[in-house]
Design a protein around this motif. Structure first.
Motif, short mmCIF file in Angstrom:
data_model
loop_
_atom_site.label_atom_id
_atom_site.label_comp_id
_atom_site.label_asym_id
_atom_site.label_seq_id
_atom_site.Cartn_x
_atom_site.Cartn_y
_atom_site.Cartn_z
N GLY A 12 0.84 -1.20 0.00
CA GLY A 12 0.00 0.00 0.00
C GLY A 12 0.87 1.25 0.00
N THR A 17 -3.04 4.21 -6.87
CA THR A 17 -4.27 4.96 -7.15
C THR A 17 -3.96 6.30 -7.80
N ASP A 40 -10.20 -1.78 -5.60
CA ASP A 40 -9.77 -1.81 -4.19
C ASP A 40 -10.98 -1.57 -3.29
N CYS A 125 -5.45 -1.80 -8.81
CA CYS A 125 -5.52 -3.04 -8.03
C CYS A 125 -5.38 -2.75 -6.54
N PRO A 126 -5.95 -3.64 -5.70
CA PRO A 126 -5.83 -3.45 -4.25
C PRO A 126 -4.45 -3.86 -3.76
N THR A 133 -6.77 -8.77 -7.36
CA THR A 133 -5.59 -8.43 -8.17
C THR A 133 -5.42 -9.43 -9.32
#
Ligand code: ADP
Ligand code: MG
Length: 266
Positions: A12, A17, A40, A125-126, A133
């Motif tokens: 993260g 993003t 996400d 994607c998260p 993902t």
């Protein structure tokens, strides 16, 4: 038919993003038709483009579960991109998908209906290597890996590339790795450059130039519902993303994947 790019890194805070919204806005400036997909459950992309995820009735999770077609849910953002938004319900969707046959293909199948309406589809994607993902990678033609240059960053890249290789073997043989996108880059430290050189050599992966420098302007953008392309139009960060967008779109006269040599002079 749209080219589909997944932006993935299971860590993260590496600017996945931010890269999706900024590249999307920059591709829009080039008159390309762009769809952004928020994969996400934290829905940061959705929020940062001016929508309140808590107030949304429908989202990408309805699409992944096959309840609705994507076209019904897509909305236009102030940046000019279209968005397939997420809500926290996406977290539950992950568990439901796990019990389904063909679960890795849910997004690819959903996007197949609208792929002719866009030039580019960018997937946010998260921060995990789970089924969401893998859906993003299965739907994609290429993956971009944002990387914050710090010690041990390379470990995450290795794990992600293992997942990419699984996807290439099992669900999407055509998936290509476009390269590592250096983000939150501090050109004053030799350390950043050393990390990039190490990652590039260790995994034989392209380093995409120019790096996106660390700047406070990025922190301000999400609260406004617009990307940095609008909130700080002439900033170095906005220009860096424009440069990457031109490379992606194949517009002439730009730096493309320059390898580590392209970073050296920063
Ligand atoms: P991810 O999606 O990988 O979790 P985000 O795009 O949400 O990462 O970025 C994490 C935080 O870093 C956000 O607060 C964002 O505004 C900030 N950020 C992103 N890029 C930059 C940058 N180049 N300089 C400074 N802050 C940045
Ligand atoms: Mg994110």
């Amino acid at each position: 038919m749209a080219r589909v790019l997944a932006v993935a890194n299971q860590k993260g805070g590496v600017a996945k993003t931010t890269s999706v919204s900024s590249l999307g806005a920059a591709l829009c400036e080039l008159d390309r038709r762009v769809l952004l997909v928020d994969l996400d459950p934290q829905a940061c992309l959705t929020f940062s483009l001016g929508l309140d995820p808590d107030a949304l009735e429908l989202s990408v999770h309805d699409v992944l579960l096959g309840r609705l077609s994507a076209g019904i849910i897509i909305t236009r953002t102030p940046d000019g991109t279209d968005l397939l938004p997420a809500t926290i319900e996406l977290a539950g969707c992950e568990a439901v998908l796990l019990s389904r046959t063909g679960r890795e293909h849910a997004l690819r199948l959903a996007l197949a209906e609208i792929v002719d309406e866009y030039d580019f589809i960018l997937i946010d994607c998260p921060p995990s290597l789970g089924v969401l993902t893998i859906n993003g990678l299965t739907a994609a033609d290429e993956v971009i890996v944002p990387l914050q240059c710090e010690t041990l960053s390379h470990r995450g890249v290795g794990q992600l590339l293992d997942t990419v290789h699984d996807v290439q073997r099992l669900t999407n043989p055509g998936l290509r790795v476009r390269g590592v996108l250096p983000t939150l880059f501090d050109g004053r430290t030799a350390h950043c450059r050393a990390v990039l050189a190490d990652v590039s050599a260790r995994y034989d992966i392209a380093v995409l130039a120019p790096p996106v420098a660390r700047s406070v302007r990025f922190a301000e953008a999400p609260g406004t519902g617009r990307s940095i392309l609008t909130t700080a139009r002439r900033s170095k960060g906005a220009e860096a993303y424009r440069s990457h967008a031109r490379a992606i779109a194949g517009v002439a006269g730009v730096g493309t994947a320059a390898g580590i040599a392209g970073i050296a002079g920063i």
